[in-house]
Design a protein around this motif. Sequence first.
Motif, PDB file in Angstrom:
ATOM      1  N   ARG A   4      65.909  21.617 -24.538  1.00 17.88           N
ATOM      2  CA  ARG A   4      65.040  20.632 -24.860  1.00 17.88           C
ATOM      3  C   ARG A   4      63.637  20.981 -24.880  1.00 17.88           C
ATOM      4  NH1 ARG A   4      65.700  16.646 -20.094  1.00 17.88           N
ATOM      5  NH2 ARG A   4      64.661  15.266 -21.422  1.00 17.88           N
ATOM      6  N   LEU A   5      63.127  22.303 -24.879  1.00 23.29           N
ATOM      7  CA  LEU A   5      61.876  22.643 -24.643  1.00 23.29           C
ATOM      8  C   LEU A   5      61.017  22.762 -26.083  1.00 23.29           C
ATOM      9  CD1 LEU A   5      62.357  25.729 -22.583  1.00 23.29           C
ATOM     10  CD2 LEU A   5      61.319  23.376 -21.793  1.00 23.29           C
ATOM     11  N   VAL A   6      59.805  22.514 -26.091  1.00 18.77           N
ATOM     12  CA  VAL A   6      58.978  22.708 -27.281  1.00 18.77           C
ATOM     13  C   VAL A   6      57.678  23.190 -26.610  1.00 18.77           C
ATOM     14  CG1 VAL A   6      57.280  21.678 -28.696  1.00 18.77           C
ATOM     15  CG2 VAL A   6      59.600  20.632 -28.634  1.00 18.77           C
ATOM     16  N   LEU A   7      57.348  24.321 -27.062  1.00 18.37           N
ATOM     17  CA  LEU A   7      55.969  25.062 -26.448  1.00 18.37           C
ATOM     18  C   LEU A   7      54.822  24.726 -27.576  1.00 18.37           C
ATOM     19  CD1 LEU A   7      57.379  28.573 -25.833  1.00 18.37           C
ATOM     20  CD2 LEU A   7      57.495  26.529 -24.353  1.00 18.37           C
ATOM     21  N   LEU A   8      53.947  24.217 -27.172  1.00 16.69           N
ATOM     22  CA  LEU A   8      52.577  23.928 -27.836  1.00 16.69           C
ATOM     23  C   LEU A   8      51.510  24.572 -27.519  1.00 16.69           C
ATOM     24  CD1 LEU A   8      52.716  19.926 -28.459  1.00 16.69           C
ATOM     25  CD2 LEU A   8      53.676  21.569 -29.870  1.00 16.69           C
ATOM     26  N   GLY A   9      51.178  25.502 -28.393  1.00 19.26           N
ATOM     27  CA  GLY A   9      50.010  26.435 -27.948  1.00 19.26           C
ATOM     28  C   GLY A   9      48.807  25.662 -28.346  1.00 19.26           C
ATOM     29  N   ILE A  10      47.817  25.979 -27.615  1.00 21.41           N
ATOM     30  CA  ILE A  10      46.346  25.458 -27.797  1.00 21.41           C
ATOM     31  C   ILE A  10      45.596  26.377 -28.430  1.00 21.41           C
ATOM     32  CG2 ILE A  10      44.230  24.333 -26.751  1.00 21.41           C
ATOM     33  CD1 ILE A  10      46.073  23.229 -24.499  1.00 21.41           C
ATOM     34  N   PRO A  11      45.334  26.362 -29.623  1.00 21.17           N
ATOM     35  CA  PRO A  11      44.361  27.256 -30.399  1.00 21.17           C
ATOM     36  C   PRO A  11      43.122  27.587 -29.540  1.00 21.17           C
ATOM     37  CG  PRO A  11      45.248  26.009 -31.845  1.00 21.17           C
ATOM     38  CD  PRO A  11      45.530  25.367 -30.693  1.00 21.17           C
TER      39      PRO A  11
ATOM     40  N   VAL B  75      58.203  26.564 -31.325  1.00 23.28           N
ATOM     41  CA  VAL B  75      56.684  26.707 -31.229  1.00 23.28           C
ATOM     42  C   VAL B  75      55.902  25.666 -32.265  1.00 23.28           C
ATOM     43  CG1 VAL B  75      54.784  28.314 -31.069  1.00 23.28           C
ATOM     44  CG2 VAL B  75      56.926  29.063 -30.342  1.00 23.28           C
ATOM     45  N   GLY B  76      54.922  24.973 -31.444  1.00 23.99           N
ATOM     46  CA  GLY B  76      53.960  24.575 -32.414  1.00 23.99           C
ATOM     47  C   GLY B  76      52.621  24.740 -31.997  1.00 23.99           C
ATOM     48  N   SER B  77      51.559  24.122 -32.636  1.00 26.49           N
ATOM     49  CA  SER B  77      50.232  24.344 -32.313  1.00 26.49           C
ATOM     50  C   SER B  77      49.821  22.989 -32.111  1.00 26.49           C
ATOM     51  CB  SER B  77      49.399  25.001 -33.314  1.00 26.49           C
ATOM     52  OG  SER B  77      49.312  24.528 -34.618  1.00 26.49           O
TER      53      SER B  77
ATOM     54  N   THR C 169      47.064  20.996 -36.109  1.00 30.90           N
ATOM     55  CA  THR C 169      48.412  20.615 -35.231  1.00 30.90           C
ATOM     56  C   THR C 169      49.508  20.836 -36.053  1.00 30.90           C
ATOM     57  OG1 THR C 169      47.107  19.259 -33.784  1.00 30.90           O
ATOM     58  CG2 THR C 169      49.361  18.614 -34.066  1.00 30.90           C
ATOM     59  N   ASP C 170      50.348  21.390 -35.636  1.00 31.95           N
ATOM     60  CA  ASP C 170      51.779  21.771 -36.335  1.00 31.95           C
ATOM     61  C   ASP C 170      52.898  21.789 -35.369  1.00 31.95           C
ATOM     62  OD1 ASP C 170      53.468  22.631 -38.357  1.00 31.95           O
ATOM     63  OD2 ASP C 170      53.111  24.684 -37.900  1.00 31.95           O
ATOM     64  N   LEU C 171      53.567  20.437 -35.347  1.00 35.76           N
ATOM     65  CA  LEU C 171      54.687  20.306 -34.648  1.00 35.76           C
ATOM     66  C   LEU C 171      56.152  20.833 -35.080  1.00 35.76           C
ATOM     67  CD1 LEU C 171      54.185  16.607 -33.361  1.00 35.76           C
ATOM     68  CD2 LEU C 171      53.548  18.844 -32.439  1.00 35.76           C
ATOM     69  N   PRO C 172      56.976  21.267 -34.252  1.00 38.35           N
ATOM     70  CA  PRO C 172      58.267  21.928 -34.717  1.00 38.35           C
ATOM     71  C   PRO C 172      58.922  20.838 -35.497  1.00 38.35           C
ATOM     72  CG  PRO C 172      57.871  22.352 -32.372  1.00 38.35           C
ATOM     73  CD  PRO C 172      56.927  21.483 -32.595  1.00 38.35           C
TER      74      PRO C 172
END
Length: 200
Positions: free
Chosen positions: A51-58, A85-87, A108-111
């Motif tokens: 259930r994970l989504v990793l959102l990296g903060i640029p 991964v998304g940003s 912003t780029d979501l899976p």
Amino acid sequence: MPADGTPTGAARTEPAPAAPDATVVLGPPEISRALTRIAHEILERNRGGSRLVLLGIPTRGLPLAHRLAARLADVEPGLDAAALVGSLDVTMHRDDLAHHPTRAIGATDLPAAGIDGKVVVLVDDVLFSGRTIRAALDAISDLGRPAAVQLAALVDRGHRELPIRADYVGKNLPTSTSERVRVLLEETDGRDAVLIEGAR
């Protein structure tokens, strides 16, 4: 992600010269071990990565998110690291825009699966005042309704101005407010290091 490990859209730059008074507090082996430990903690806390989504903060939170995703997939082979991964650009949600009106807006780029019902792990390089993370939480609320939001930071340097705490920390690094913590990553700076500048 390109073969050199640079996340799509991330510019590779020459390493910035360290200040003469800079102290290296983490090198490549320590950063690698910290990320491996965080990945295991994420999987243990969430009972797997389905259930994970990793959102990296640029800027540097994004390559850290890619590294964490790769480690998660190593431990749980059924996971698709790229799909995790998304940003998350937080620029328009920051409370200091009036002081920095020329701040560039990122992407912003979501899976593909989005974030609704997911456990979103925000990934950033340094946790300091907490204001960037507050902006990230506001940004997430515009994008969907996750089941939970957690925070992973490579470095927590203290001096919080808001009641925000990381769930996963690579290194707690007590600092004075006069010191600067710099995170350098291979993908963006050509080398891995965490530096304290202005150390007495």
